[in-house]
Write an enzyme that holds these catalytic residues in place. Structure first.
Site, short mmCIF file in Angstrom:
data_model
loop_
_atom_site.label_atom_id
_atom_site.label_comp_id
_atom_site.label_asym_id
_atom_site.label_seq_id
_atom_site.Cartn_x
_atom_site.Cartn_y
_atom_site.Cartn_z
N GLU A 191 77.06 86.32 58.99
CA GLU A 191 74.97 86.83 57.52
C GLU A 191 74.84 86.79 59.50
OE1 GLU A 191 72.71 84.58 55.74
OE2 GLU A 191 74.12 83.81 54.37
N ASP B 197 82.09 80.68 57.76
CA ASP B 197 81.50 79.89 57.08
C ASP B 197 82.59 80.76 55.76
OD1 ASP B 197 80.32 79.36 54.50
OD2 ASP B 197 77.54 80.60 55.07
N ASN C 202 82.49 78.72 52.76
CA ASN C 202 81.92 77.93 51.25
C ASN C 202 82.78 77.20 50.65
OD1 ASN C 202 79.09 79.15 50.65
ND2 ASN C 202 80.37 80.74 50.98
#
Length: 582
Positions: free
Chosen positions: A322, A469, A471
């Site tokens: 991100e 990440d 998730n």
């Protein structure tokens, strides 16, 4: 090289300018000081133009000329510029009824090694380093392709106790050679008064203290290439230093990472830093993070915290998710470059954020990059044909997979102290939806097959380091695939979004992997959810974990209810560990 004239008669006849007495003072000053003014020339092979920059009678001149143009035309242009300026001054005095001024003659010419350069010499040849531009009694030392800052900016947000990292780009020089001097405003400087400045340091990065709160900062930087200096650049901060947040969640973690690692150890960080494009949405402010003070969601504030946190880890490899495109280029790269790290960026297709991987340049060298968008690779690379055939059995699932812009960033790095050792660093941020376990399994199937092909074809002996990440919690099919070697077709994640998108199959991981930081209680902590989603996977046959940097305590995480907060810049927590080779 040049055709030199033994006398100045030709030049005198062509480039003589009448100068009134008011400008004689300027020329006397030039003559008085032995140090010449600078005339900076930028001239590169392959370019049609060159630039000539110098200060003439207090005015900055920036001339763009053809390299193939004759020198005489440039000198005539300088003379004309002087003449026009003097003509305007005479007209102004005449309109005011003042007596006309008498004039003197001045000459505009260029010399090299004591000889005047012929006016029919081409610009590309005439403006040599060390030549001298004569404008009357004024002399300008010509510096061809001198070290020059093409970008020089200070950050907007200045917090006490947090590093201030200028954004600097230098042409014809090297930042490691450049000189820096920091100043802070003197306490006696009041509004409407000229600031007095007190020197505070000589490092590239400045960390203001609580004593500097309310004061502006100034940076004087000198571009250099070895012993060759360019023109100084001075930057003054737009605002004053403000108070920092006090204790941050990462302060205690930095106690474990105060020093850089030795040659046998590699410190790795994986961190979702929360993209500004998501932090600034109305959904984030009112639904996802309503507990977070609005100013703590602002980009400048969060970047100050992120830069201090990352710098304090003294990492060798940093994998970020991100990452806003402008944050990478304008904030993180200048800061981490100052701390000895180079970085590569991969933006997501149709998005404003992506993945950033940084590595310590004193220890590691980038050999190659092999980034892919997973959905595109699935449909275009034949190595995924078997997986594509299985996914195509469920058109609904296939469409959902192909709609995602999820990207895999792959960087092959070589150790400088042992070139035989290479490490394949993979970095990703998988599909976010809580019911997207089946999509994430397909994405990971593509990623692992791609990594196997890269390692086999480019670096057969490389160790795999897979961070990101994901998730996915430890109970997920993806975590079972990564650490257990397979995700069976019976795993409930294959039907995570309902029976209409169920697509059971078995996936096998071609690498034996383990989670370097184990299975923390959570790596993501927001108001409505907390869980472990971030991992650093490694091959235990090639590398081992020497140290896992403890996560912040639960009390630190929940001081302001949840994350992000005034003391933590993201909704995720960085994973940090030290690895050694077996």
């Amino acid at each position: 090289m040049f055709n030199y004239l033994t006398t100045a008669s030709r030049l005198l006849s062509r480039y003589v300018v009448s100068i009134p007495p008011r400008t004689i003072h300027h020329h006397l000053i030039c003559r008085f000081y032995s140090k010449m003014e600078r005339a900076v020339v930028r001239c590169l092979p392959g370019e049609s133009k060159l630039t000539i920059s110098f200060v003439l009678e207090g005015s900055q001149k920036h001339m763009l000329r053809d390299q193939s143009e004759e020198l005489g035309k440039v000198l005539a242009r300088i003379a004309n510029s002087l003449m026009k300026g003097h003509g305007k001054a005479k007209k102004s005095k005449k309109n005011k009824g003042q007596p006309a001024e008498t004039t003197e003659l001045t000459v505009v010419r260029l010399s090299y090694n004591g000889d005047f350069v012929a006016d029919d010499a081409l610009n590309a040849d005439a403006w040599q380093d060390g030549s001298v531009l004569h404008v009357g009694e004024c002399k300008y030392s010509v510096e061809r392709n001198a070290p020059t800052f093409t970008t020089a900016e200070l950050p907007v947000s200045l917090l006490a106790g947090f590093p201030v990292c200028p954004k600097l780009e230098v042409e014809f020089g090297d930042l490691k050679d450049c000189q820096f001097t920091w100043y802070k405003e003197g306490r006696g400087s009041g509004e409407g008064q000229e600031s007095s400045w007190v020197e505070t340091g000589n490092d590239r990065v400045c960390v203001p203290s609580n004593h500097d709160i309310g004061l502006k900062l100034k940076l004087k930087c000198t571009p250099r290439d070895g012993e060759k200096n360019g023109a100084d650049k001075e930057l003054v901060s737009a605002g004053a230093v403000e108070a920092g947040p006090g204790a941050c969640t990462f302060d205690n973690r930095h106690m474990y990472t105060m020093k850089q690692t030795d040659e046998r150890t590699t410190r790795v960080v994986s961190y979702n830093i929360l993209a500004d494009v998501y932090a600034q949405t109305e959904l984030s402010k009112t639904v996802l993070y309503p507990y977070c003070a609005p100013y703590a969601l602002e980009l400048d504030y969060r970047q100050s915290l992120i830069k201090k946190e990352l710098a304090g880890y003294n990492a060798d490899i940093i994998c970020l998710q991100e990452v806003d495109k402008m944050v990478f280029s304008d904030s993180l790269c200048p800061a981490l470059d100052a701390y000895g790290m180079d970085g590569v960026f991969r933006i997501k297709d149709r998005q404003h954020e992506g993945l950033g991987t940084y590595f310590r340049r004193a220890k590691l060298k980038l050999l190659s990059q092999h980034d892919v968008m997973l959905s595109e690779a699935l449909t275009t690379d034949p190595i995924h044909s078997e997986l594509l055939e299985k996914v195509s059995a469920n058109p609904s699932l296939k469409d959902k997979v192909l709609q995602r812009s999820t990207t895999l960033q792959v960087s092959v790095l070589q150790y400088l102290n042992d070139p035989a050792r290479t490490i394949c660093v993979a970095n990703t941020h998988l599909y976010w939806h809580p019911k997207g376990g089946n999509v994430r399994l397909v994405q990971m199937g593509v990623a692992l097959t791609h990594l196997r092909q890269v390692i086999r074809g480019v670096a057969p002996d490389a160790a795999l380091l897979f961070s990101g990440d994901f998730n996915s919690t430890p109970s997920s099919g993806l975590f079972q695939l990564m650490t257990g070697g397979r995700a069976p077709e019976s795993h409930p994640d294959w039907a995570s979004s309902g029976p209409e998108e169920a697509c059971p199959m078995e996936l096998v991981c071609p690498f034996p992997l383990l989670s370097a930081c184990g299975e923390p209680a959570y790596t993501n902590y927001v108001g409505g959810f907390h869980g472990c989603l971030d991992y650093i996977f490694l091959e235990p046959s090639k590398m081992q974990v020497e140290q896992v940097i403890p996560l912040p305590s639960h009390e630190e995480v929940t001081t302001y209810q949840a994350l992000p907060s005034v003391s933590h810049p993201s909704d995720h927590i960085a994973m940090v560990c030290d690895l050694t080779w077996k």
